[in-house]
Write a protein that holds these residues in place. Structure first.
Motif, PDB file in Angstrom:
ATOM      1  N   GLY A  13       6.718   5.280   4.081  1.00  0.00           N
ATOM      2  CA  GLY A  13       7.609   5.033   5.222  1.00  0.00           C
ATOM      3  C   GLY A  13       8.908   4.363   4.792  1.00  0.00           C
ATOM      4  O   GLY A  13       9.985   4.672   5.290  1.00  0.00           O
ATOM      5  N   ARG A  14       8.791   3.458   3.830  1.00  0.00           N
ATOM      6  CA  ARG A  14       9.993   2.755   3.369  1.00  0.00           C
ATOM      7  C   ARG A  14      10.948   3.690   2.642  1.00  0.00           C
ATOM      8  O   ARG A  14      12.154   3.634   2.829  1.00  0.00           O
ATOM      9  CB  ARG A  14       9.606   1.617   2.428  1.00  0.00           C
ATOM     10  CG  ARG A  14       9.007   0.456   3.171  1.00  0.00           C
ATOM     11  CD  ARG A  14       8.842  -0.689   2.214  1.00  0.00           C
ATOM     12  NE  ARG A  14       8.169  -1.797   2.861  1.00  0.00           N
ATOM     13  CZ  ARG A  14       7.851  -2.906   2.235  1.00  0.00           C
ATOM     14  NH1 ARG A  14       8.133  -3.034   0.955  1.00  0.00           N
ATOM     15  NH2 ARG A  14       7.250  -3.886   2.878  1.00  0.00           N
ATOM     16  N   LEU A  15      10.375   4.534   1.754  1.00  0.00           N
ATOM     17  CA  LEU A  15      11.252   5.394   0.956  1.00  0.00           C
ATOM     18  C   LEU A  15      11.907   6.471   1.817  1.00  0.00           C
ATOM     19  O   LEU A  15      13.078   6.797   1.623  1.00  0.00           O
ATOM     20  CB  LEU A  15      10.471   6.025  -0.201  1.00  0.00           C
ATOM     21  CG  LEU A  15      10.012   5.033  -1.273  1.00  0.00           C
ATOM     22  CD1 LEU A  15       9.193   5.744  -2.336  1.00  0.00           C
ATOM     23  CD2 LEU A  15      11.190   4.329  -1.921  1.00  0.00           C
ATOM     24  N   SER A  16      11.143   7.009   2.795  1.00  0.00           N
ATOM     25  CA  SER A  16      11.757   8.081   3.600  1.00  0.00           C
ATOM     26  C   SER A  16      12.839   7.515   4.519  1.00  0.00           C
ATOM     27  O   SER A  16      13.765   8.231   4.896  1.00  0.00           O
ATOM     28  CB  SER A  16      10.698   8.870   4.362  1.00  0.00           C
ATOM     29  OG  SER A  16       9.893   7.982   5.076  1.00  0.00           O
ATOM     30  N   GLY A  17      12.757   6.207   4.856  1.00  0.00           N
ATOM     31  CA  GLY A  17      13.799   5.613   5.705  1.00  0.00           C
ATOM     32  C   GLY A  17      14.859   4.868   4.900  1.00  0.00           C
ATOM     33  O   GLY A  17      15.768   4.255   5.462  1.00  0.00           O
ATOM     34  N   ALA A  51       0.827  -1.219   0.000  1.00  0.00           N
ATOM     35  CA  ALA A  51       0.000   0.000   0.000  1.00  0.00           C
ATOM     36  C   ALA A  51       0.861   1.269   0.000  1.00  0.00           C
ATOM     37  O   ALA A  51       2.006   1.254   0.457  1.00  0.00           O
ATOM     38  CB  ALA A  51      -0.893  -0.005   1.237  1.00  0.00           C
ATOM     39  N   ASP A  52       0.265   2.365  -0.485  1.00  0.00           N
ATOM     40  CA  ASP A  52       0.988   3.641  -0.579  1.00  0.00           C
ATOM     41  C   ASP A  52       1.567   4.092   0.767  1.00  0.00           C
ATOM     42  O   ASP A  52       2.692   4.579   0.837  1.00  0.00           O
ATOM     43  CB  ASP A  52       0.039   4.750  -1.083  1.00  0.00           C
ATOM     44  CG  ASP A  52      -0.295   4.590  -2.561  1.00  0.00           C
ATOM     45  OD1 ASP A  52       0.251   3.678  -3.203  1.00  0.00           O
ATOM     46  OD2 ASP A  52      -1.111   5.391  -3.059  1.00  0.00           O
ATOM     47  N   GLU A  53       0.782   3.949   1.853  1.00  0.00           N
ATOM     48  CA  GLU A  53       1.261   4.429   3.159  1.00  0.00           C
ATOM     49  C   GLU A  53       2.542   3.719   3.557  1.00  0.00           C
ATOM     50  O   GLU A  53       3.450   4.302   4.142  1.00  0.00           O
ATOM     51  CB  GLU A  53       0.258   4.186   4.296  1.00  0.00           C
ATOM     52  CG  GLU A  53      -1.184   4.487   4.022  1.00  0.00           C
ATOM     53  CD  GLU A  53      -1.873   3.367   3.268  1.00  0.00           C
ATOM     54  OE1 GLU A  53      -2.003   3.524   2.033  1.00  0.00           O
ATOM     55  OE2 GLU A  53      -2.270   2.357   3.889  1.00  0.00           O
ATOM     56  N   VAL A  54       2.608   2.420   3.252  1.00  0.00           N
ATOM     57  CA  VAL A  54       3.783   1.626   3.624  1.00  0.00           C
ATOM     58  C   VAL A  54       4.996   2.087   2.804  1.00  0.00           C
ATOM     59  O   VAL A  54       6.099   2.265   3.319  1.00  0.00           O
ATOM     60  CB  VAL A  54       3.497   0.122   3.375  1.00  0.00           C
ATOM     61  CG1 VAL A  54       4.725  -0.726   3.661  1.00  0.00           C
ATOM     62  CG2 VAL A  54       2.316  -0.329   4.216  1.00  0.00           C
TER      63      VAL A  54
END
Ligand code: ADP
Ligand code: AMP
Length: 213
Positions: free
Chosen positions: A122-126, A116-119
């Motif tokens: 979080g992955r890309l910003s970290g 999902a987009d929300e996940v």
């Protein structure tokens, strides 16, 4: 065998690529990695790609397809390629399949990483990336053993410019507008295996390897 690893930015394509290479011996071809290499080397192509990458948009199809098909003719690509981040538009998919058919090859499987987009945000910003070899890490889910040092090659691990919150939003928009339709196009032409990618990396890997084996 030629394999497409499909999914939105941040789905885990780069993370899973080495397992696919180990499983089926394909050459890992990431169009994003190719553009970043040109950017680092300051080539004309790098400067052109930068304009699109920095804004979170896609590099024009003719440029991308030319780069990919010229690489496909190389000796190390002849026994099979793992496409990561390509095709990203229906036009790219059409041109890829045409090239493969004309050269007696076919897409053995497309593995679709579902998340999902929300996940993904979080992955890309970290996400942190080795600026030497391109290996990817995550500050929480998958950190390198030594902070900011690549486990694989010892290179510096940094945050990509396009992993800023603002650019990530635009990349996800581009995915829905231009890349998601590729999945429907592929489903009508090649075997597609959907893998739930919102699970621990090792669990996703097992399913991805099973799909290509
Ligand atoms: P893509 O190549 O599809 O853009 P990456 O493989 O670079 O995505 O993964 C994006 C980020 O998410 C990286 O920081 C990576 O370490 C992390 N990641 C990848 N797969 C998972 C997972 N299954 N669970 C948690 N984090 C993951
Ligand atoms: P990636 O490393 O796959 O997340 O790609 C980073 C950026 O490179 C994308 O946001 C695009 O700007 C560009 N890019 C990579 N692959 C493609 C492609 N197949 N088509 C168009 N642009 C691409």
């Amino acid at each position: 065998m030629d394999v497409i690893l499909f999914g939105p930015p941040g789905a885990g394509k780069g993370t899973q690529a080495s397992a696919v290479v180990d499983a089926c011996g394909a050459l890992h071809l990431s169009t994003g990695d190719i553009f970043r290499k040109h950017l680092r080397e300051g080539t004309e192509l790098g400067l052109l790609a930068k304009k699109f990458m920095a804004g979170g948009g896609l590099v024009p199809d003719d440029v991308v397809v030319r780069i990919v098909t010229s690489r496909l003719g190389d000796e190390d690509a002849k026994s099979g390629v793992l496409f990561d981040g390509f095709p990203r538009t229906v036009r790219q998919a059409e041109l890829l399949v045409d090239w493969l058919v004309a050269n007696g090859r076919e897409v053995g499987v497309a593995v679709n990483l579902v998340v999902a987009d929300e996940v993904v945000v979080g992955r890309l910003s970290g996400r942190r990336t080795c600026s030497s070899c391109g290996a990817t890490y995550h500050v929480d889910h998958n950190p390198p053993a030594v902070v900011d040092v690549c486990d694989r090659c010892g290179g510096p691990v940094v945050q990509r410019d396009d992993d800023s919150v603002e650019t990530v939003k635009k990349r996800i928009e581009a995915y829905h507008a231009q890349t998601a339709p590729v999945l429907d196009w592929l489903r009508e032409r090649v075997p597609v295996v959907d893998v739930d990618a919102d699970r621990p990396i090792a669990d996703v890997r097992n399913d991805v390897v099973a799909a290509v084996s």
